[in-house]
Design an enzyme around this catalytic site. Structure first.
Site, PDB file in Angstrom:
ATOM      1  N   HIS A 239       0.835  -1.210   0.000  1.00 11.85           N
ATOM      2  CA  HIS A 239       0.000   0.000   0.000  1.00 11.85           C
ATOM      3  C   HIS A 239       0.867   1.257   0.000  1.00 11.85           C
ATOM      4  O   HIS A 239       1.442   1.639   1.009  1.00 11.85           O
ATOM      5  CB  HIS A 239      -0.919   0.002   1.227  1.00 11.85           C
ATOM      6  CG  HIS A 239      -2.026   1.018   1.157  1.00 11.85           C
ATOM      7  ND1 HIS A 239      -3.341   0.661   0.987  1.00 11.85           N
ATOM      8  CD2 HIS A 239      -2.019   2.370   1.211  1.00 11.85           C
ATOM      9  CE1 HIS A 239      -4.094   1.751   0.965  1.00 11.85           C
ATOM     10  NE2 HIS A 239      -3.308   2.807   1.097  1.00 11.85           N
TER      11      HIS A 239
ATOM     12  N   HIS B  94      -6.736  -0.933   5.303  1.00 15.79           N
ATOM     13  CA  HIS B  94      -6.827  -0.273   6.630  1.00 15.79           C
ATOM     14  C   HIS B  94      -7.814  -0.936   7.582  1.00 15.79           C
ATOM     15  O   HIS B  94      -7.415  -1.445   8.612  1.00 15.79           O
ATOM     16  CB  HIS B  94      -7.118   1.221   6.503  1.00 15.79           C
ATOM     17  CG  HIS B  94      -6.103   1.951   5.660  1.00 15.79           C
ATOM     18  ND1 HIS B  94      -4.750   1.798   5.844  1.00 15.79           N
ATOM     19  CD2 HIS B  94      -6.246   2.813   4.618  1.00 15.79           C
ATOM     20  CE1 HIS B  94      -4.109   2.543   4.966  1.00 15.79           C
ATOM     21  NE2 HIS B  94      -4.992   3.151   4.205  1.00 15.79           N
TER      22      HIS B  94
ATOM     23  N   ASP C 293       2.497   2.917   3.244  1.00 22.91           N
ATOM     24  CA  ASP C 293       1.617   4.067   3.063  1.00 22.91           C
ATOM     25  C   ASP C 293       2.439   5.351   3.122  1.00 22.91           C
ATOM     26  O   ASP C 293       1.920   6.417   3.414  1.00 22.91           O
ATOM     27  CB  ASP C 293       0.537   4.093   4.159  1.00 22.91           C
ATOM     28  CG  ASP C 293      -0.738   4.795   3.694  1.00 22.91           C
ATOM     29  OD1 ASP C 293      -0.756   5.335   2.575  1.00 22.91           O
ATOM     30  OD2 ASP C 293      -1.720   4.797   4.449  1.00 22.91           O
TER      31      ASP C 293
HETATM   32 ZN   LIG Z   1      -4.116   4.693   1.180  1.00 18.74          ZN
END
Ligand SMILES: [Zn+2]
Length: 441
Positions: A75, A270, A324
């Site tokens: 991610h 998430h 991220d």
């Molecule tokens: Zn994201």
């Protein structure tokens, strides 16, 4: 014809000289207690043995340290990379995170940026990730039919192609306000743009929060699956709404996954709600994740300390990890380094000894092993590349040589990445990309 000649030449060379391209000698693999030699030829792991007899053009003495597969960063947002970088202090970083400010700031930022500038920043981000040992990335990319259009997808697609010998990149275009026809159309266009004829992997459908961001759970899910099924591509969507609202959204996502025959093709990123839900709801969701082979991705920057990471892994849910981190307005800090992410996760997931029976379990060897899995094998499962991933004969030689002997020590000591190999070529040494592999200016 040319291919056949070079193929033959290669076979002859082997017969005469019996040399491999590279041999990594005396390496520990994660799952073995004796060191082995790893021979690499034509970009592929050709032989793993206690002692490889042939020689190689280049022999690297690993000396009893660990060789692992390249990290999978499941991610990222490389279209936003370095958005927060001011000359002396991080810019746009004078106050704590405020989601209402982030969105307009991002739109303003993208309106000012050119495709060339976004491409250049994305390439710098890729270089940082590869130097840290990442060889596979899934990145989300914003599209917006009202303002900056497809420019970010254009930039990231270009960066992916320029950096193709450093890293494999999956692109996930994400449109806001997806129920509108214009939004659906631009998402279609983005997927086609990012899945051009040369691209190794088709793009995926991305997006955010059917409830919180789009204010309409059913229409959002329907729109996502409309685009995904028409393009025959998977989905990776941000489910960030908390509590029972997030839980309900995941329930519905599961229903749509089953109804569309999309088992093993959906990732929910998430899932903060998993850290809020009572056990009976969580257990039902875990059963659903298993039924529809849904992948979950958590990122160290935002993982809640009560995220049931151990429970998900022990229930055989695919739980991958992303950094991220692109030094952007949302997360201005970090190094796009999965190993750094694993250490921070082990600290965040400590628990509380008064209430939690697995207090500090993620400090234990077993816990650290699980974190290692999340940045390697679990990531490969989430990205659907598990059939060609890992330190096994016949797989692409995407490898990292550490200066520590085990995954545990690699995480604890934040091991130096002595060598990073992509398709059998050494592309980085001692945490630095080799100059001949540099892709940024
Ligand atoms: Zn994201």
């Amino acid at each position: 014809m040319e291919f056949r000649i070079s193929d033959e030449r290669h076979a002859i060379r082997h017969k005469l000289m019996s040399t491999y391209d590279i041999i990594l000698r005396n390496a520990y693999l994660m799952a073995r207690d004796q060191v082995v030699d790893i021979a690499i030829d034509d970009g592929v792991i050709a032989e793993i043995d206690d002692a490889v007899e042939r020689t190689a053009d280049r022999e690297i003495q690993v000396g009893g340290d660990l060789v692992g597969p390249g990290f999978v960063d499941s991610h990222m947002h490389i279209d936003k990379s370095f958005a927060a970088c001011g000359r002396r202090h991080p810019k746009g970083n004078d106050s704590a995170f405020d989601f209402r400010e982030i969105m307009p700031r991002e739109e303003e930022y993208f309106a000012e940026m050119t495709v060339d500038e976004i491409t250049e920043n994305a390439l710098k981000d890729i270089e940082m990730a590869v130097a840290a040992g990442t060889t596979y990335i899934r990145t989300h990319v914003a599209v917006n039919h009202e303002t900056f259009g497809l420019q970010n997808v254009e930039a990231v697609t270009r960066a992916r192609d320029v950096a193709a010998n450093l890293v494999d990149i999956q692109i996930v275009p994400a449109a806001r306000h997806i129920p509108s026809e214009e939004s659906k159309q631009i998402l279609h266009d983005a997927i086609e743009l990012a899945s051009g004829s040369e691209s190794p992997e088709p793009a995926l459908v991305g997006g955010s929060d059917p409830a919180g961001a789009n204010k309409d759970i059913e229409r959002t899910l329907k729109a996502w699956f409309d685009v995904a099924t028409k393009q025959d591509v998977g989905l990776d969507v941000h489910i960030q709404d908390g509590g029972t609202l997030g839980g309900y959204t995941l329930d519905r996502l599961h229903e749509y996954t089953e109804a569309n025959g999309y088992e093993d093709r959906v990732t929910a990123s998430h899932c903060y709600c998993l850290s809020h839900l009572p056990n009976h709801h969580l257990d039902r969701l875990i059963d659903q994740f298993t039924e529809s082979d849904m992948n979950i991705v958590t990122c160290y920057q935002s993982t809640r300390p009560t995220m049931p990471v151990r429970k998900l892994l022990e229930s055989n849910v695919t739980l991958a990890h992303g950094t991220d981190n692109d030094r952007d307005f949302v997360f201005p800090h970090g190094n796009a380094d999965s190993l750094e992410g694993a250490l921070i996760e082990s600290n965040k997931l400590h628990g509380d000894r008064t209430f939690v029976e697995d207090y500090r379990w993620f400090d234990s060897n077993e816990g650290l092993d699980q974190l290692w899995e999340m940045i390697t094998e679990q990531g490969a499962r989430a990205l659907g590349i598990e059939d060609r991933y890992g330190v096994s004969e016949g797989n692409p030689a995407d490898l990292v040589v550490f200066d520590e002997p085990s995954p545990q020590w690699a995480i604890i000591a934040q091991a130096t990445r002595r060598f990073v190999l992509k398709n059998g070529a050494v592309v980085a040494e001692d945490g630095e990309l080799l100059p001949e592999y540099s892709v940024s200016e």
